[in-house]
Design a protein around this motif. Structure first.
Motif, PDB file in Angstrom:
ATOM      1  N   LYS A 197       7.217  -3.284   4.207  1.00 24.22           N
ATOM      2  CA  LYS A 197       6.011  -3.744   3.944  1.00 24.22           C
ATOM      3  C   LYS A 197       5.023  -3.026   4.503  1.00 24.22           C
ATOM      4  O   LYS A 197       4.988  -2.723   5.556  1.00 24.22           O
ATOM      5  CB  LYS A 197       5.697  -5.226   4.161  1.00 24.22           C
ATOM      6  CG  LYS A 197       6.364  -6.223   3.367  1.00 24.22           C
ATOM      7  CD  LYS A 197       6.061  -7.467   3.581  1.00 24.22           C
ATOM      8  CE  LYS A 197       6.793  -8.892   2.764  1.00 24.22           C
ATOM      9  NZ  LYS A 197       6.264 -10.048   3.098  1.00 24.22           N
ATOM     10  N   GLU A 254      10.104   9.717  -6.511  1.00 28.37           N
ATOM     11  CA  GLU A 254      10.950   8.974  -7.438  1.00 28.37           C
ATOM     12  C   GLU A 254      12.129   9.587  -7.877  1.00 28.37           C
ATOM     13  O   GLU A 254      12.387  10.899  -8.269  1.00 28.37           O
ATOM     14  CB  GLU A 254      10.165   8.673  -8.874  1.00 28.37           C
ATOM     15  CG  GLU A 254      11.024   7.654  -9.496  1.00 28.37           C
ATOM     16  CD  GLU A 254      10.503   7.385 -11.067  1.00 28.37           C
ATOM     17  OE1 GLU A 254      10.659   6.103 -11.455  1.00 28.37           O
ATOM     18  OE2 GLU A 254       9.565   8.173 -11.521  1.00 28.37           O
ATOM     19  N   TYR A 285       2.104  -2.133   0.228  1.00 27.47           N
ATOM     20  CA  TYR A 285       3.230  -1.710  -0.731  1.00 27.47           C
ATOM     21  C   TYR A 285       4.391  -2.500  -0.337  1.00 27.47           C
ATOM     22  O   TYR A 285       4.520  -2.809   1.077  1.00 27.47           O
ATOM     23  CB  TYR A 285       3.257  -0.437  -0.522  1.00 27.47           C
ATOM     24  CG  TYR A 285       2.184   0.637  -0.905  1.00 27.47           C
ATOM     25  CD1 TYR A 285       2.104   1.008  -2.293  1.00 27.47           C
ATOM     26  CD2 TYR A 285       1.070   0.959  -0.364  1.00 27.47           C
ATOM     27  CE1 TYR A 285       1.138   1.839  -2.679  1.00 27.47           C
ATOM     28  CE2 TYR A 285       0.069   1.491  -0.454  1.00 27.47           C
ATOM     29  CZ  TYR A 285       0.147   2.088  -1.878  1.00 27.47           C
ATOM     30  OH  TYR A 285      -1.001   2.763  -2.173  1.00 27.47           O
ATOM     31  N   GLU A 286       5.272  -2.983  -0.958  1.00 25.26           N
ATOM     32  CA  GLU A 286       6.497  -3.604  -0.658  1.00 25.26           C
ATOM     33  C   GLU A 286       7.815  -2.889  -1.278  1.00 25.26           C
ATOM     34  O   GLU A 286       7.709  -2.714  -2.270  1.00 25.26           O
ATOM     35  CB  GLU A 286       6.508  -5.145  -1.268  1.00 25.26           C
ATOM     36  CG  GLU A 286       6.340  -6.220  -0.107  1.00 25.26           C
ATOM     37  CD  GLU A 286       6.504  -7.519  -0.779  1.00 25.26           C
ATOM     38  OE1 GLU A 286       7.598  -7.940  -0.900  1.00 25.26           O
ATOM     39  OE2 GLU A 286       5.249  -8.069  -0.562  1.00 25.26           O
ATOM     40  N   PHE A 287       8.683  -2.496  -0.486  1.00 21.10           N
ATOM     41  CA  PHE A 287       9.811  -2.010  -0.704  1.00 21.10           C
ATOM     42  C   PHE A 287      11.069  -2.627  -0.542  1.00 21.10           C
ATOM     43  O   PHE A 287      10.974  -3.410   0.805  1.00 21.10           O
ATOM     44  CB  PHE A 287       9.935  -0.530  -0.343  1.00 21.10           C
ATOM     45  CG  PHE A 287       8.666   0.325  -0.749  1.00 21.10           C
ATOM     46  CD1 PHE A 287       8.822   0.907  -2.011  1.00 21.10           C
ATOM     47  CD2 PHE A 287       7.626   0.406   0.214  1.00 21.10           C
ATOM     48  CE1 PHE A 287       7.646   1.563  -2.395  1.00 21.10           C
ATOM     49  CE2 PHE A 287       6.606   1.072  -0.361  1.00 21.10           C
ATOM     50  CZ  PHE A 287       6.563   1.751  -1.697  1.00 21.10           C
ATOM     51  N   LYS A 333      10.187  -4.045  -9.684  1.00 20.95           N
ATOM     52  CA  LYS A 333       9.088  -4.279 -10.992  1.00 20.95           C
ATOM     53  C   LYS A 333       9.679  -5.666 -11.432  1.00 20.95           C
ATOM     54  O   LYS A 333      10.261  -6.452 -11.011  1.00 20.95           O
ATOM     55  CB  LYS A 333       9.620  -3.033 -11.901  1.00 20.95           C
ATOM     56  CG  LYS A 333       8.845  -1.682 -11.561  1.00 20.95           C
ATOM     57  CD  LYS A 333       9.464  -0.648 -12.121  1.00 20.95           C
ATOM     58  CE  LYS A 333       9.851  -0.823 -13.561  1.00 20.95           C
ATOM     59  NZ  LYS A 333      10.041   0.663 -14.368  1.00 20.95           N
ATOM     60  N   TYR A 388      13.025   5.455  -5.005  1.00 25.61           N
ATOM     61  CA  TYR A 388      12.415   6.695  -4.379  1.00 25.61           C
ATOM     62  C   TYR A 388      13.043   7.241  -3.292  1.00 25.61           C
ATOM     63  O   TYR A 388      13.943   6.354  -2.550  1.00 25.61           O
ATOM     64  CB  TYR A 388      10.691   6.416  -4.164  1.00 25.61           C
ATOM     65  CG  TYR A 388      10.075   5.984  -4.969  1.00 25.61           C
ATOM     66  CD1 TYR A 388       9.074   6.737  -5.641  1.00 25.61           C
ATOM     67  CD2 TYR A 388       9.843   4.640  -5.331  1.00 25.61           C
ATOM     68  CE1 TYR A 388       8.223   6.492  -6.583  1.00 25.61           C
ATOM     69  CE2 TYR A 388       8.935   4.289  -6.454  1.00 25.61           C
ATOM     70  CZ  TYR A 388       8.215   5.272  -7.067  1.00 25.61           C
ATOM     71  OH  TYR A 388       7.077   4.636  -8.077  1.00 25.61           O
ATOM     72  N   PHE A 404       6.581   9.343  -1.414  1.00 24.76           N
ATOM     73  CA  PHE A 404       7.281   8.791  -2.295  1.00 24.76           C
ATOM     74  C   PHE A 404       7.687   9.709  -3.466  1.00 24.76           C
ATOM     75  O   PHE A 404       7.061   9.835  -4.576  1.00 24.76           O
ATOM     76  CB  PHE A 404       7.139   7.182  -2.559  1.00 24.76           C
ATOM     77  CG  PHE A 404       6.730   6.494  -1.427  1.00 24.76           C
ATOM     78  CD1 PHE A 404       7.581   5.660  -1.137  1.00 24.76           C
ATOM     79  CD2 PHE A 404       5.457   6.677  -0.841  1.00 24.76           C
ATOM     80  CE1 PHE A 404       7.539   4.634   0.040  1.00 24.76           C
ATOM     81  CE2 PHE A 404       5.225   5.769   0.516  1.00 24.76           C
ATOM     82  CZ  PHE A 404       6.100   4.675   0.728  1.00 24.76           C
ATOM     83  N   GLU A 459      13.869  -5.083   4.159  1.00 24.05           N
ATOM     84  CA  GLU A 459      12.511  -5.116   3.384  1.00 24.05           C
ATOM     85  C   GLU A 459      11.530  -4.306   4.324  1.00 24.05           C
ATOM     86  O   GLU A 459      11.214  -4.533   5.441  1.00 24.05           O
ATOM     87  CB  GLU A 459      12.016  -6.643   3.403  1.00 24.05           C
ATOM     88  CG  GLU A 459      10.843  -6.890   2.685  1.00 24.05           C
ATOM     89  CD  GLU A 459      10.618  -8.542   2.512  1.00 24.05           C
ATOM     90  OE1 GLU A 459      10.900  -8.917   1.688  1.00 24.05           O
ATOM     91  OE2 GLU A 459      10.032  -8.973   3.591  1.00 24.05           O
ATOM     92  N   SER A 484      13.671  -1.888 -10.926  1.00 18.45           N
ATOM     93  CA  SER A 484      12.996  -1.453  -9.818  1.00 18.45           C
ATOM     94  C   SER A 484      12.784   0.282  -9.931  1.00 18.45           C
ATOM     95  O   SER A 484      13.755   0.664 -10.602  1.00 18.45           O
ATOM     96  CB  SER A 484      13.357  -1.769  -8.408  1.00 18.45           C
ATOM     97  OG  SER A 484      14.842  -1.348  -8.224  1.00 18.45           O
ATOM     98  N   ARG A 490      13.472   1.117  -3.009  1.00 18.19           N
ATOM     99  CA  ARG A 490      13.196   0.547  -3.980  1.00 18.19           C
ATOM    100  C   ARG A 490      11.917  -0.200  -4.004  1.00 18.19           C
ATOM    101  O   ARG A 490      11.461  -1.041  -3.383  1.00 18.19           O
ATOM    102  CB  ARG A 490      14.241  -0.457  -4.591  1.00 18.19           C
ATOM    103  CG  ARG A 490      15.343   0.122  -5.065  1.00 18.19           C
ATOM    104  CD  ARG A 490      16.847  -0.626  -5.103  1.00 18.19           C
ATOM    105  NE  ARG A 490      18.349  -0.261  -5.540  1.00 18.19           N
ATOM    106  CZ  ARG A 490      18.585   0.865  -5.088  1.00 18.19           C
ATOM    107  NH1 ARG A 490      18.259   1.848  -4.011  1.00 18.19           N
ATOM    108  NH2 ARG A 490      20.071   1.169  -5.294  1.00 18.19           N
ATOM    109  N   LYS A 491      11.029   0.190  -5.122  1.00 19.50           N
ATOM    110  CA  LYS A 491       9.881  -0.731  -5.584  1.00 19.50           C
ATOM    111  C   LYS A 491      10.152  -1.442  -6.493  1.00 19.50           C
ATOM    112  O   LYS A 491      10.210  -1.474  -7.793  1.00 19.50           O
ATOM    113  CB  LYS A 491       8.600   0.169  -5.930  1.00 19.50           C
ATOM    114  CG  LYS A 491       7.381  -0.542  -5.764  1.00 19.50           C
ATOM    115  CD  LYS A 491       6.202   0.778  -5.876  1.00 19.50           C
ATOM    116  CE  LYS A 491       4.880   0.287  -5.796  1.00 19.50           C
ATOM    117  NZ  LYS A 491       4.553  -1.041  -6.135  1.00 19.50           N
TER     118      LYS A 491
END
Length: 159
Positions: free
Chosen positions: A127, A37, A135-137, A16, A24, A35, A125, A21, A13-14
């Motif tokens: 990064k 979606e 990018y952070e997920f 938002k 992906y 990635f 997490e 979020s 998950r990215k």
């Protein structure tokens, strides 16, 4: 030599705004990270297909319901059979990060509990720092298998 898939990591998950979020499936190859979606329409289609197939096979309500759950949980498995280019072209929001551009990947466990009585939830997490950006997920699941899978491709770049 053609590009080969090393690992597939579902439910990446990215974040938002406002707790929402984008979700992906991460397809890691020997050349890049793709990635892909996972849209609501894709999930609805997978569940509907499982429902249709269950009805054709004469399964009862609970068996079909179980098949629907499995279809949504195992949706990312399809990327093992797909080429990375197909995965990338599947949706205009899909994107890739070239492995050669990755400087660092940090994978760590996180816990949202606020105290000893609050069970909260734990997540991983991830990064990614690359020459293309940061990018952070958030990933469902334990950090260790995710970290090990990424180390198989990126070695000591994964912390």
């Amino acid at each position: 030599m053609s590009e080969s898939t090393a690992t597939v990591i579902p439910l990446v998950r990215k974040p938002k705004s406002f707790g929402r979020s984008d979700t992906y499936t991460l397809v890691v190859t020997d050349e890049r990270m793709v990635f892909a979606e996972l849209t609501n329409d894709m999930m609805k289609e997978a569940v509907a297909e499982a429902q249709r197939k269950g009805k054709e096979e004469g399964k009862g309500f609970f068996a079909r319901w179980g098949d629907q759950l499995k279809a949504s949980m195992n949706y990312s498995e399809r990327y093992w059979k797909m080429s990375p280019d197909e995965a990338l072209r599947e949706n205009p929001k899909n994107f890739a990060i070239q492995n050669a551009s990755v400087k660092k990947i940090k994978v760590s466990s996180r816990d949202t509990s606020s105290g000893p009585d609050d069970s909260g939830t734990s997540y991983t997490e991830m990064k990614i720092e690359s020459s293309a950006g940061k990018y952070e997920f958030r990933v469902d699941g334990q950090a260790k298998p995710i970290k090990e899978a990424l180390k198989g491709v990126f070695g000591d770049t994964v912390k």
